[in-house]
Motif scaffolding. Structure first.
Motif, PDB file in Angstrom:
ATOM      1  N   PRO A  34      44.433  41.077  41.985  1.00 16.14           N
ATOM      2  CA  PRO A  34      44.596  40.521  40.636  1.00 16.14           C
ATOM      3  C   PRO A  34      44.194  41.508  39.547  1.00 16.14           C
ATOM      4  O   PRO A  34      43.340  42.383  39.753  1.00 16.14           O
ATOM      5  CB  PRO A  34      43.665  39.304  40.646  1.00 16.14           C
ATOM      6  CG  PRO A  34      43.492  38.952  42.077  1.00 16.14           C
ATOM      7  CD  PRO A  34      43.548  40.253  42.816  1.00 16.14           C
ATOM      8  N   LEU A  35      44.814  41.343  38.391  1.00 14.60           N
ATOM      9  CA  LEU A  35      44.432  42.064  37.178  1.00 14.60           C
ATOM     10  C   LEU A  35      43.650  41.089  36.307  1.00 14.60           C
ATOM     11  O   LEU A  35      44.145  40.002  35.994  1.00 14.60           O
ATOM     12  CB  LEU A  35      45.656  42.570  36.433  1.00 14.60           C
ATOM     13  CG  LEU A  35      45.390  43.211  35.059  1.00 14.60           C
ATOM     14  CD1 LEU A  35      44.594  44.501  35.216  1.00 14.60           C
ATOM     15  CD2 LEU A  35      46.706  43.479  34.323  1.00 14.60           C
ATOM     16  N   VAL A  36      42.427  41.465  35.942  1.00 11.91           N
ATOM     17  CA  VAL A  36      41.552  40.602  35.154  1.00 11.91           C
ATOM     18  C   VAL A  36      41.270  41.268  33.809  1.00 11.91           C
ATOM     19  O   VAL A  36      40.877  42.436  33.762  1.00 11.91           O
ATOM     20  CB  VAL A  36      40.221  40.335  35.888  1.00 11.91           C
ATOM     21  CG1 VAL A  36      39.287  39.490  35.018  1.00 11.91           C
ATOM     22  CG2 VAL A  36      40.473  39.638  37.225  1.00 11.91           C
ATOM     23  N   LEU A  37      41.484  40.529  32.730  1.00  9.84           N
ATOM     24  CA  LEU A  37      41.071  40.984  31.400  1.00  9.84           C
ATOM     25  C   LEU A  37      39.752  40.301  31.087  1.00  9.84           C
ATOM     26  O   LEU A  37      39.674  39.070  31.052  1.00  9.84           O
ATOM     27  CB  LEU A  37      42.111  40.625  30.346  1.00  9.84           C
ATOM     28  CG  LEU A  37      41.739  40.959  28.897  1.00  9.84           C
ATOM     29  CD1 LEU A  37      41.579  42.457  28.702  1.00  9.84           C
ATOM     30  CD2 LEU A  37      42.769  40.398  27.923  1.00  9.84           C
ATOM     31  N   TRP A  38      38.690  41.094  30.885  1.00 14.55           N
ATOM     32  CA  TRP A  38      37.346  40.547  30.693  1.00 14.55           C
ATOM     33  C   TRP A  38      36.967  40.565  29.215  1.00 14.55           C
ATOM     34  O   TRP A  38      36.959  41.614  28.579  1.00 14.55           O
ATOM     35  CB  TRP A  38      36.331  41.353  31.500  1.00 14.55           C
ATOM     36  CG  TRP A  38      34.971  40.722  31.510  1.00 14.55           C
ATOM     37  CD1 TRP A  38      33.962  40.930  30.607  1.00 14.55           C
ATOM     38  CD2 TRP A  38      34.471  39.756  32.441  1.00 14.55           C
ATOM     39  NE1 TRP A  38      32.863  40.158  30.926  1.00 14.55           N
ATOM     40  CE2 TRP A  38      33.152  39.432  32.046  1.00 14.55           C
ATOM     41  CE3 TRP A  38      35.005  39.155  33.580  1.00 14.55           C
ATOM     42  CZ2 TRP A  38      32.362  38.508  32.755  1.00 14.55           C
ATOM     43  CZ3 TRP A  38      34.222  38.240  34.276  1.00 14.55           C
ATOM     44  CH2 TRP A  38      32.916  37.931  33.860  1.00 14.55           C
ATOM     45  N   ILE A  78      37.444  43.854  44.454  1.00 15.36           N
ATOM     46  CA  ILE A  78      38.613  43.067  44.866  1.00 15.36           C
ATOM     47  C   ILE A  78      39.574  42.780  43.721  1.00 15.36           C
ATOM     48  O   ILE A  78      40.505  41.993  43.866  1.00 15.36           O
ATOM     49  CB  ILE A  78      38.170  41.739  45.505  1.00 15.36           C
ATOM     50  CG1 ILE A  78      37.256  40.965  44.546  1.00 15.36           C
ATOM     51  CG2 ILE A  78      37.479  41.982  46.849  1.00 15.36           C
ATOM     52  CD1 ILE A  78      36.926  39.553  45.000  1.00 15.36           C
ATOM     53  N   SER A  79      39.362  43.393  42.558  1.00 14.02           N
ATOM     54  CA  SER A  79      40.261  43.141  41.428  1.00 14.02           C
ATOM     55  C   SER A  79      40.269  44.315  40.469  1.00 14.02           C
ATOM     56  O   SER A  79      39.307  45.085  40.394  1.00 14.02           O
ATOM     57  CB  SER A  79      39.847  41.865  40.675  1.00 14.02           C
ATOM     58  OG  SER A  79      38.566  42.007  40.114  1.00 14.02           O
ATOM     59  N   SER A 138      53.356  43.010  37.947  1.00 12.42           N
ATOM     60  CA  SER A 138      53.571  41.986  38.971  1.00 12.42           C
ATOM     61  C   SER A 138      52.267  41.464  39.566  1.00 12.42           C
ATOM     62  O   SER A 138      52.279  40.469  40.302  1.00 12.42           O
ATOM     63  CB  SER A 138      54.447  42.544  40.094  1.00 12.42           C
ATOM     64  OG  SER A 138      53.825  43.652  40.721  1.00 12.42           O
ATOM     65  N   ASN A 139      51.142  42.108  39.257  1.00 10.55           N
ATOM     66  CA  ASN A 139      49.858  41.619  39.783  1.00 10.55           C
ATOM     67  C   ASN A 139      49.514  40.259  39.187  1.00 10.55           C
ATOM     68  O   ASN A 139      49.784  40.014  38.004  1.00 10.55           O
ATOM     69  CB  ASN A 139      48.732  42.597  39.459  1.00 10.55           C
ATOM     70  CG  ASN A 139      48.866  43.927  40.164  1.00 10.55           C
ATOM     71  OD1 ASN A 139      49.888  44.598  40.028  1.00 10.55           O
ATOM     72  ND2 ASN A 139      47.849  44.326  40.904  1.00 10.55           N
ATOM     73  N   PRO A 140      48.903  39.363  39.959  1.00 14.15           N
ATOM     74  CA  PRO A 140      48.437  38.091  39.382  1.00 14.15           C
ATOM     75  C   PRO A 140      47.471  38.377  38.235  1.00 14.15           C
ATOM     76  O   PRO A 140      46.544  39.179  38.383  1.00 14.15           O
ATOM     77  CB  PRO A 140      47.731  37.408  40.550  1.00 14.15           C
ATOM     78  CG  PRO A 140      48.303  38.041  41.778  1.00 14.15           C
ATOM     79  CD  PRO A 140      48.607  39.462  41.397  1.00 14.15           C
ATOM     80  N   LEU A 141      47.688  37.743  37.102  1.00 13.82           N
ATOM     81  CA  LEU A 141      46.892  38.000  35.908  1.00 13.82           C
ATOM     82  C   LEU A 141      45.937  36.845  35.634  1.00 13.82           C
ATOM     83  O   LEU A 141      46.353  35.676  35.611  1.00 13.82           O
ATOM     84  CB  LEU A 141      47.810  38.200  34.704  1.00 13.82           C
ATOM     85  CG  LEU A 141      47.145  38.316  33.326  1.00 13.82           C
ATOM     86  CD1 LEU A 141      46.260  39.559  33.247  1.00 13.82           C
ATOM     87  CD2 LEU A 141      48.200  38.330  32.207  1.00 13.82           C
ATOM     88  N   LEU A 180      54.506  38.172  31.501  1.00  9.53           N
ATOM     89  CA  LEU A 180      53.216  38.363  32.148  1.00  9.53           C
ATOM     90  C   LEU A 180      53.048  37.383  33.311  1.00  9.53           C
ATOM     91  O   LEU A 180      53.456  36.219  33.218  1.00  9.53           O
ATOM     92  CB  LEU A 180      52.073  38.177  31.148  1.00  9.53           C
ATOM     93  CG  LEU A 180      52.150  39.007  29.859  1.00  9.53           C
ATOM     94  CD1 LEU A 180      50.846  38.889  29.072  1.00  9.53           C
ATOM     95  CD2 LEU A 180      52.438  40.467  30.164  1.00  9.53           C
ATOM     96  N   ASN A 181      52.436  37.851  34.385  1.00  9.04           N
ATOM     97  CA  ASN A 181      52.287  37.051  35.596  1.00  9.04           C
ATOM     98  C   ASN A 181      50.972  36.263  35.551  1.00  9.04           C
ATOM     99  O   ASN A 181      50.113  36.388  36.427  1.00  9.04           O
ATOM    100  CB  ASN A 181      52.334  37.966  36.837  1.00  9.04           C
ATOM    101  CG  ASN A 181      52.437  37.182  38.128  1.00  9.04           C
ATOM    102  OD1 ASN A 181      52.845  36.024  38.145  1.00  9.04           O
ATOM    103  ND2 ASN A 181      52.051  37.806  39.216  1.00  9.04           N
ATOM    104  N   LEU A 182      50.827  35.442  34.508  1.00  9.73           N
ATOM    105  CA  LEU A 182      49.594  34.691  34.289  1.00  9.73           C
ATOM    106  C   LEU A 182      49.411  33.606  35.336  1.00  9.73           C
ATOM    107  O   LEU A 182      50.310  32.792  35.568  1.00  9.73           O
ATOM    108  CB  LEU A 182      49.609  34.058  32.894  1.00  9.73           C
ATOM    109  CG  LEU A 182      48.401  33.200  32.512  1.00  9.73           C
ATOM    110  CD1 LEU A 182      47.146  34.061  32.402  1.00  9.73           C
ATOM    111  CD2 LEU A 182      48.678  32.461  31.201  1.00  9.73           C
TER     112      LEU A 182
END
Length: 464
Positions: free
Chosen positions: A73-77, A121-122, A171-174, A205-207
């Motif tokens: 996953p891609l995480v925006l913090w 893991i992300s 394409s990564n889960p966001l 976006l793959n939110l």
């Protein structure tokens, strides 16, 4: 010199009508002052221009997953405040490094690896938002007026531009994640993203969802939850609690009569000597080498500033605030700024949390955003450190109950290494609530291993 990432010509053509400017500068950081040897993970820093003229330059730290960057996953913090730097999330909460907590001797503070970093893991983007937070700056006025809605729209714009410049992560889960004051702005950000997806705005976006820790959500509910929480933790007497409950009729944020005001004054007197962020630790001075007047906004600063103003200018070693103080000495070092590729002359003294933002507090409650997003199918994890008096978990439970979602998996303990790590309840519409036992405000700061386990299970679609 920061290099401009090559961007696919076809993507640029499609998106030119949306973003006539696509200013995204980025640099790979292989060494950081204070850390011995090359970094064992990929770190990128850079700026993304937002606003109509891209006058606002939002700075970010991006760490690739140490497991599988292409699939994880891609995480925006988003850090709270408002006005607290993404570096705070990076080094104190979920990022791959932390400071050695040793007495400062005048040399550069040293960094060490964090065993339970969420970047195991992300992929995580830590952003300095809004503008004039951390290393973010504006080419316009330093009095640039920001607010809940404007800053949320700029974060959305930041993310879209960042993904255009990094199409390999589209394409990564966001997931959007954050804590504290982000409980107000993050749901607005996610709402903006979801609406953009529904409208077909490129890039799509793959939110998948969002997660929030100890979030300020409803100013009245959260602002008054200290009363039942104080009683539950044995900080006030039964008699005082019952009197306050009766006189205030359950509304502890907006006293409606003299008796209610007197009772609330008595409750606040009982908890005046308590560290609001973590009731088990002592109160210490606010963290800044050059203390500023903290009377203003921020994480309920109007209510807690009196307790934070100590005659002693600096926290003593052993206080959590002393550990946080190390960031100031580190970030203001010239070699650090060079390593991070900070643009010269843009930022003077670095602040972990800028309490002097010109900021408009527009959103009093983000509950309606939670209702909208979860009923649209987006996953949500809401978690709370159970020793947080600043935004107590009882207020979070109250607004979650107001959604009137059915219970799918009722209240139960969740464990790490055979020990109870907290309690959790799962609701319909993919909403999970969890407490983190023994944690304070910004729970991962206090319980790294337990919060990593919680995140790992949830992000993998497993029960806590």
């Amino acid at each position: 010199m920061a290099r401009l990432q090559p961007i696919s010509v076809c993507i640029l053509m499609v998106l030119s009508s949306y973003y006539p400017r696509l200013t995204v500068s980025q640099s790979t950081v292989r060494y950081l002052p204070g850390f011995s040897g090359p970094l064992p993970f990929r770190l990128e820093t850079g700026y993304v221009g937002v606003g109509d003229l891209e006058e606002n330059q939002l700075f970010y730290y991006f760490v690739e997953s140490e497991k599988s960057p292409k699939e994880d996953p891609l995480v925006l913090w988003l850090v709270g405040g408002p006005g607290c730097s993404g570096w705070s999330g990076f080094v104190y909460e979920v990022g791959p490094l932390s400071f050695e907590n040793v007495p400062y001797n005048g040399s550069l503070p040293t960094l060490k690896l964090r065993k339970h970093s969420w970047t195991k893991i992300s992929n995580i983007i830590f952003i300095d938002s809004p503008v004039w937070t951390g290393f973010s700056y504006s080419s316009g006025s330093k009095e640039y007026l920001n607010g809940d809605i404007k800053s949320s729209k700029e974060v959305h714009q930041f993310l879209r531009k960042w993904l255009i410049a990094h199409p390999q992560f589209l394409s990564n889960p966001l997931y959007i994640a954050g804590e504290s004051y982000s409980g107000i702005t993050l749901p607005v950000v996610v709402h903006e993203i979801a609406n953009g997806i529904d409208a077909g705005h490129e890039p799509i976006l793959n939110l998948k969802g969002y997660l929030l820790g100890n979030p300020l959500t409803n100013r009245v509910i959260d602002g008054g939850s200290f009363v039942p929480y104080a009683r539950g933790m044995g900080l006030v007497s039964d008699e005082l609690y019952e009197s306050t409950k009766k006189s205030c009729r359950g509304d502890y944020k907006r006293p409606s009569n003299f008796k209610c005001s007197k009772d609330l004054e008595a409750v606040k007197k009982c908890i005046a000597g308590i560290n609001k962020k973590y009731i088990l630790e002592p109160q210490c001075p606010i963290t800044s080498p050059k203390p500023k007047d903290t009377v203003g906004h921020g994480r309920f600063l109007k209510e807690i500033s009196r307790e934070l103003l100590f005659p002693d200018p600096l926290p003593t070693f052993g206080c959590r605030e002393y550990w946080q103080l190390l960031s100031y000495y580190w970030a203001d070092d010239a070699s650090v700024r060079k390593a991070l590729h900070i643009r010269e002359g843009t930022i003077g003294e670095w602040l972990r949390c800028n309490r002097e933002l010109a900021y408009v507090y527009e959103v009093n409650s983000s509950v309606k955003y939670h209702l909208n997003l979860t009923t649209r199918g987006y996953r949500a994890l809401i978690y709370s450190g159970d020793h947080d008096l600043l935004i107590p978990f009882v207020g979070t439970e109250t607004w979650i109950r107001s959604l009137n979602f059915s219970i799918v998996d009722d209240w139960r303990p969740w464990a790490v290494d055979g020990q109870v790590a907290g309690y959790t309840r799962t609701y319909s519409n993919n909403l999970t609530f969890a407490t983190v036992k023994g944690a304070g405000h910004t729970a991962p700061e206090y319980k790294h291993k337990e919060c990593f386990a919680m995140f790992h299970r949830w992000i993998s679609h497993n029960p806590l």
